[in-house]
Every structure is written in C-alpha cells, then in structure tokens.
Design an enzyme around this catalytic site. Sequence first.
Site, PDB file in Angstrom:
ATOM      1  N   LYS A 157     -45.959  43.891 -11.404  1.00  0.00           N
ATOM      2  CA  LYS A 157     -44.821  43.452 -10.604  1.00  0.00           C
ATOM      3  C   LYS A 157     -45.284  42.289  -9.739  1.00  0.00           C
ATOM      4  CE  LYS A 157     -42.728  48.070 -10.276  1.00  0.00           C
ATOM      5  NZ  LYS A 157     -42.432  49.212  -9.362  1.00  0.00           N
ATOM      6  N   ASP A 167     -39.021  46.078 -17.680  1.00  0.00           N
ATOM      7  CA  ASP A 167     -38.171  46.793 -16.722  1.00  0.00           C
ATOM      8  C   ASP A 167     -37.725  45.810 -15.653  1.00  0.00           C
ATOM      9  OD1 ASP A 167     -36.889  48.728 -15.210  1.00  0.00           O
ATOM     10  OD2 ASP A 167     -38.743  49.437 -14.249  1.00  0.00           O
ATOM     11  N   CYS A 225     -40.075  45.291 -11.772  1.00  0.00           N
ATOM     12  CA  CYS A 225     -39.554  44.556 -10.625  1.00  0.00           C
ATOM     13  C   CYS A 225     -39.113  45.535  -9.556  1.00  0.00           C
ATOM     14  CB  CYS A 225     -38.381  43.660 -11.046  1.00  0.00           C
ATOM     15  SG  CYS A 225     -36.896  44.570 -11.568  1.00  0.00           S
ATOM     16  N   LYS A 275     -36.428  58.279 -12.806  1.00  0.00           N
ATOM     17  CA  LYS A 275     -37.207  58.547 -11.612  1.00  0.00           C
ATOM     18  C   LYS A 275     -37.396  60.060 -11.476  1.00  0.00           C
ATOM     19  CE  LYS A 275     -37.617  54.335  -9.908  1.00  0.00           C
ATOM     20  NZ  LYS A 275     -38.928  53.704  -9.659  1.00  0.00           N
ATOM     21  N   THR A 286     -32.695  51.732 -14.930  1.00  0.00           N
ATOM     22  CA  THR A 286     -33.196  52.835 -14.129  1.00  0.00           C
ATOM     23  C   THR A 286     -32.122  53.871 -13.855  1.00  0.00           C
ATOM     24  OG1 THR A 286     -34.780  51.356 -13.065  1.00  0.00           O
ATOM     25  CG2 THR A 286     -34.326  53.452 -11.963  1.00  0.00           C
TER      26      THR A 286
END
Length: 331
Positions: free
Chosen positions: A254, A304, A282, A158, A131
């Site tokens: 998730k 991810d 996660c 993001k 990320t």
Amino acid sequence: MAIQLKSVRVERWAVAGSFVIARGAKTFVDVVVAEVLGADGAVGRGEGTPVYYLGEDAAGCRDEILRAAAHIADLDAAAARAVVQDIMAPGAARNALDCALWDLEAQQRGLRLWQLAGCDGAPTARDTAFTISLGSPGAMAEQAASAAADGYRLLKLKLTGEDDRLRVAGVRKGAPDARLIVDANESWGQLDILGEAEALADLGVEMIEQPVPVGADALLDPIYAPVPFVADESCHTAADVARIGAFYDGVNIKLDKAGGLTEALRLADAADAAGLAIMVGCMLSTSLAIAPAFVLAQRARWVDLDGPALLARDREGGFEFRDGRVGPRVG
C-alpha cells in the site's frame, strides 16, 4: 526545473453507508492532498490517507509536508523525490508528496506515469477485490450478493477471529461463484491457525491476509497452510522483507504504508527477489491516490483498489469500476 510546494490541504470524503472493520466503523475519510508547482507552471498532485493504526491523522500529515517544503524548494522533481525519502518517514504524508513529485516529473518530461516508472506497457484494467464490511454472517451475505450482482468477481472479507467461519460461509452463500480472500486483521494469534486456514480453504478462500499480530509473525513458521498468507501490517517497506519473508507467501503493498510510489516499487522488487507474491491494496481514498497504485497493480497477483468505490462520490474523472474491474475512465 525548480519546484515549490503550491498547496497542501486536508479533504473529507463521505463513505457510502459505512465501512466496518475490526477496529471500528468509518462514515468518512480524511485525506491529505499535496500540490507541487514547477517553474514551467506544471502542477503535480498526490493524495495520502493517514495510516490509522500508526497513529497518523490528516492534520499531522499536512504539517509534516509543510515542514518538508523548505528542503525541496528549488530542486527538480527527481532530486526532490530523493530528498523526501531521506527526510520523511514512510507514511501518508510522504506518500502524498512523493506521488505529487512523480506526477510533476512525468508532466515535465512528457511521459505517462507508467513510462516514468519503467513499466513495459500501458496499464490495463484489472479485476479488483470489493471489500465486504464486517457484520453478521447474514449481513455480510447480503453485501456479497449485492457486490456479485454489480459484477465483482473477487470479494475481500474483513474478519475478527470470532465466528470467522460463519461469516465466510455466509458470504459464500451470498456469492457462490465469487473468488474470496480474507483479511484477519491480526486476530488469529490465539487461534488454531492451521485449523482456521483449512476450514476457510474448504469454503473456497484463496488467500489470508495478516492472520497474526505484528511482531508475532513467527507463529506462522511451522504452519504449512493450504492457502497463502500475505503480510499487511507486518510489511511496510522493502527493508521489512528480510524480516518477514520466511513466514509469509506474499506482501500487500500500500502506498500509504510504504510512503509513496518510490518505496512501493522498491518493495515490489524486494518481494520478487524473495519469491513473494504481490498484492496491491489501498486505504479508503479517491482516484487521485489510486492512479500511482494502479501502475504498480500491473505486477500484482491480487488487486484491491476499491477505495473510491466505497465512497459516496469520487473525484471528477476518476477511475471506472465496471463489471468487477478497475481501470481508467474512457471518454
């Protein structure tokens, strides 16, 4: 074999630097850890990270597990898991307890978790996204270059709905050969969604996660985008697939959202039946939380599971992150 709740506690883990998304920055994460004890002395453990956008917190999750303890005392692990699905809502508390019960049952039956879950073979290392925290285009380009130098071939950005194209262009400059996926975090509800998707596709983005707010999923109905849309906040459990399946091309599973491995497996089956691609993601977490998710990740198109890689340190003996892949530590 009868079980009992051995302990439940809140742990705080420092983030490496800070983790920044549209909703704010985090320098630590609080997780809840549940331990269940079998009559044979075996101990199963599970970890959950509170789902912040649902208003969860670690202390509340701990208390929820304590309230559930009396309902599963003296059951065996499999029966306790079934009860937990009925008496606890999806979320981090149920995830921690559900995964602890999976762990205990696997030990008691002399099986590995993947065998108990009905997988065809032992899990193998998978490419995982890393990320890139929210920042200026230049800052995100620097993060991307550093991640690529560390061997990550799949980067997750993001976004906020503002200057997204500039941020993606910066990351593409910093890591020209990396695969890119983006998380819009519900921020495109007022934008030209098709125009944004086409622009990011031109920059090599291969998937867009949760472009519109929860409840506004129908905004995607008339859009034939050049890259798949994947539901995150809009899809928590298997029951959600019928509602959102017409608007998305995939779902991000998730365990904290689903409330454990039990429901996550059901969600994966529902996604398969609906023809939706699977992503396994996660929250910020240690490797204790990644272990059950890693079993499910064997079925995923996108993985991810970088939560432990974003911490200042992980649990001893945790997963290994090497050359952009996540897998069990060897030796």
